[in-house]
Design a protein around this motif. Structure first.
Motif, PDB file in Angstrom:
ATOM      1  N   PRO A 124       0.801  -1.226   0.000  1.00 47.31           N
ATOM      2  CA  PRO A 124       0.000   0.000   0.000  1.00 47.31           C
ATOM      3  C   PRO A 124       0.838   1.283   0.000  1.00 47.31           C
ATOM      4  O   PRO A 124       0.347   2.333  -0.426  1.00 47.31           O
ATOM      5  CB  PRO A 124      -0.847  -0.118   1.265  1.00 47.31           C
ATOM      6  CG  PRO A 124      -0.148  -1.107   2.127  1.00 47.31           C
ATOM      7  CD  PRO A 124       0.579  -2.038   1.204  1.00 47.31           C
ATOM      8  N   TRP A 125       2.092   1.233   0.435  1.00 51.03           N
ATOM      9  CA  TRP A 125       2.950   2.408   0.434  1.00 51.03           C
ATOM     10  C   TRP A 125       3.367   2.823  -0.975  1.00 51.03           C
ATOM     11  O   TRP A 125       3.906   3.905  -1.157  1.00 51.03           O
ATOM     12  CB  TRP A 125       4.186   2.193   1.313  1.00 51.03           C
ATOM     13  CG  TRP A 125       5.041   1.037   0.871  1.00 51.03           C
ATOM     14  CD1 TRP A 125       6.090   1.060  -0.005  1.00 51.03           C
ATOM     15  CD2 TRP A 125       4.893  -0.325   1.279  1.00 51.03           C
ATOM     16  NE1 TRP A 125       6.610  -0.203  -0.175  1.00 51.03           N
ATOM     17  CE2 TRP A 125       5.892  -1.077   0.618  1.00 51.03           C
ATOM     18  CE3 TRP A 125       4.031  -0.986   2.151  1.00 51.03           C
ATOM     19  CZ2 TRP A 125       6.039  -2.449   0.791  1.00 51.03           C
ATOM     20  CZ3 TRP A 125       4.185  -2.348   2.321  1.00 51.03           C
ATOM     21  CH2 TRP A 125       5.184  -3.054   1.650  1.00 51.03           C
ATOM     22  N   THR A 126       3.108   1.960  -1.961  1.00 46.44           N
ATOM     23  CA  THR A 126       3.500   2.299  -3.331  1.00 46.44           C
ATOM     24  C   THR A 126       2.405   3.058  -4.078  1.00 46.44           C
ATOM     25  O   THR A 126       2.662   3.593  -5.150  1.00 46.44           O
ATOM     26  CB  THR A 126       3.862   1.034  -4.134  1.00 46.44           C
ATOM     27  OG1 THR A 126       2.701   0.206  -4.270  1.00 46.44           O
ATOM     28  CG2 THR A 126       4.986   0.265  -3.469  1.00 46.44           C
ATOM     29  N   GLY A 127       1.219   3.097  -3.538  1.00 45.77           N
ATOM     30  CA  GLY A 127       0.109   3.796  -4.183  1.00 45.77           C
ATOM     31  C   GLY A 127      -1.193   3.070  -3.921  1.00 45.77           C
ATOM     32  O   GLY A 127      -1.206   1.962  -3.368  1.00 45.77           O
ATOM     33  N   SER A 128      -2.262   3.684  -4.321  1.00 51.69           N
ATOM     34  CA  SER A 128      -3.581   3.110  -4.021  1.00 51.69           C
ATOM     35  C   SER A 128      -4.007   2.031  -5.005  1.00 51.69           C
ATOM     36  O   SER A 128      -4.929   1.270  -4.726  1.00 51.69           O
ATOM     37  CB  SER A 128      -4.631   4.225  -3.973  1.00 51.69           C
ATOM     38  OG  SER A 128      -4.687   4.894  -5.221  1.00 51.69           O
ATOM     39  N   THR A 129      -3.349   1.943  -6.169  1.00 52.81           N
ATOM     40  CA  THR A 129      -3.694   0.930  -7.172  1.00 52.81           C
ATOM     41  C   THR A 129      -2.423   0.216  -7.629  1.00 52.81           C
ATOM     42  O   THR A 129      -1.298   0.670  -7.362  1.00 52.81           O
ATOM     43  CB  THR A 129      -4.359   1.572  -8.411  1.00 52.81           C
ATOM     44  OG1 THR A 129      -3.400   2.432  -9.047  1.00 52.81           O
ATOM     45  CG2 THR A 129      -5.622   2.344  -8.052  1.00 52.81           C
ATOM     46  N   LEU A 130      -2.604  -0.859  -8.372  1.00 50.88           N
ATOM     47  CA  LEU A 130      -1.464  -1.554  -8.956  1.00 50.88           C
ATOM     48  C   LEU A 130      -0.688  -0.614  -9.882  1.00 50.88           C
ATOM     49  O   LEU A 130       0.539  -0.662  -9.934  1.00 50.88           O
ATOM     50  CB  LEU A 130      -1.917  -2.809  -9.711  1.00 50.88           C
ATOM     51  CG  LEU A 130      -0.813  -3.634 -10.355  1.00 50.88           C
ATOM     52  CD1 LEU A 130       0.241  -4.067  -9.346  1.00 50.88           C
ATOM     53  CD2 LEU A 130      -1.407  -4.846 -11.049  1.00 50.88           C
ATOM     54  N   LEU A 131      -1.388   0.269 -10.571  1.00 49.75           N
ATOM     55  CA  LEU A 131      -0.707   1.259 -11.415  1.00 49.75           C
ATOM     56  C   LEU A 131       0.254   2.094 -10.566  1.00 49.75           C
ATOM     57  O   LEU A 131       1.359   2.412 -11.004  1.00 49.75           O
ATOM     58  CB  LEU A 131      -1.711   2.161 -12.128  1.00 49.75           C
ATOM     59  CG  LEU A 131      -1.123   3.246 -13.027  1.00 49.75           C
ATOM     60  CD1 LEU A 131      -0.238   2.656 -14.110  1.00 49.75           C
ATOM     61  CD2 LEU A 131      -2.255   4.081 -13.627  1.00 49.75           C
ATOM     62  N   GLY A 132      -0.144   2.410  -9.342  1.00 51.21           N
ATOM     63  CA  GLY A 132       0.750   3.134  -8.441  1.00 51.21           C
ATOM     64  C   GLY A 132       2.022   2.346  -8.175  1.00 51.21           C
ATOM     65  O   GLY A 132       3.122   2.903  -8.145  1.00 51.21           O
TER      66      GLY A 132
END
Length: 167
Positions: A124-132
């Motif tokens: 979750p620290w990489t962004g709110s979606t897989l695209l993140g």
């Protein structure tokens, strides 16, 4: 990406290919005498490049259960810093780079638009979606690429060329 917006898929694949090309150039062009040496341990080229490749490897698969850091070279993952003599040589690093590059490109190619936009649960620290997460991996690699080039400049060594899409 299958079932995909060709523009988004093409853009992601282009950006990753640019990044992979720059790292391949770094692995093959940094003089062997600079590969595992340096005044600043963090900025030793082999250490920095290994970190980026291994991190990309870590973030890429769908399932991270059981991922063991440094497993490829039988390095104790409990060590704070990998000893210089345990870091991969340039040929080993190039092979690892190619393996991870193939893994990432295959992963991107299999993803659907729906999957790319799903909520990111595992990292979750990489962004709110897989695209993140996909964008996070690129940003992480580019951050360390900048550090690597700054260190090469500091050493008065040739820097790795920034790549752009040629149309």
């Amino acid at each position: 990406m299958s079932g995909k917006d060709e523009r988004l898929a093409g853009t992601l694949e282009e950006e990753y290919q640019l990044m992979f090309g720059m790292y391949e150039e770094a692995i093959t062009q940094i003089p062997e005498s600079h590969w595992i040496s340096g005044e600043i341990d963090y900025l030793i080229p082999a250490r920095l490049i290994f970190h980026t490749i291994e991190s990309t490897d870590f973030y890429t698969p769908n399932n991270q259960t059981g991922y063991v850091w440094e497993k490829r070279y039988d390095i104790d993952p409990e060590m704070d810093e990998i000893p210089l003599d345990k870091l991969p040589n340039q040929q080993q690093m190039l092979e690892y780079h190619h393996d991870v590059q193939k893994k990432v490109m295959d992963w991107l190619d299999r993803l659907t638009m729906d999957e790319v936009l799903v909520s990111e649960e595992r990292f979750p620290w990489t962004g709110s979606t897989l695209l993140g997460r996909i964008m996070y991996i690129l940003a992480h690699n580019r951050q360390h690429f900048g550090e690597l080039n700054a260190e090469l400049r500091r050493r008065d060594s040739p820097r790795i060329k920034w790549r752009v899409i040629k149309k």
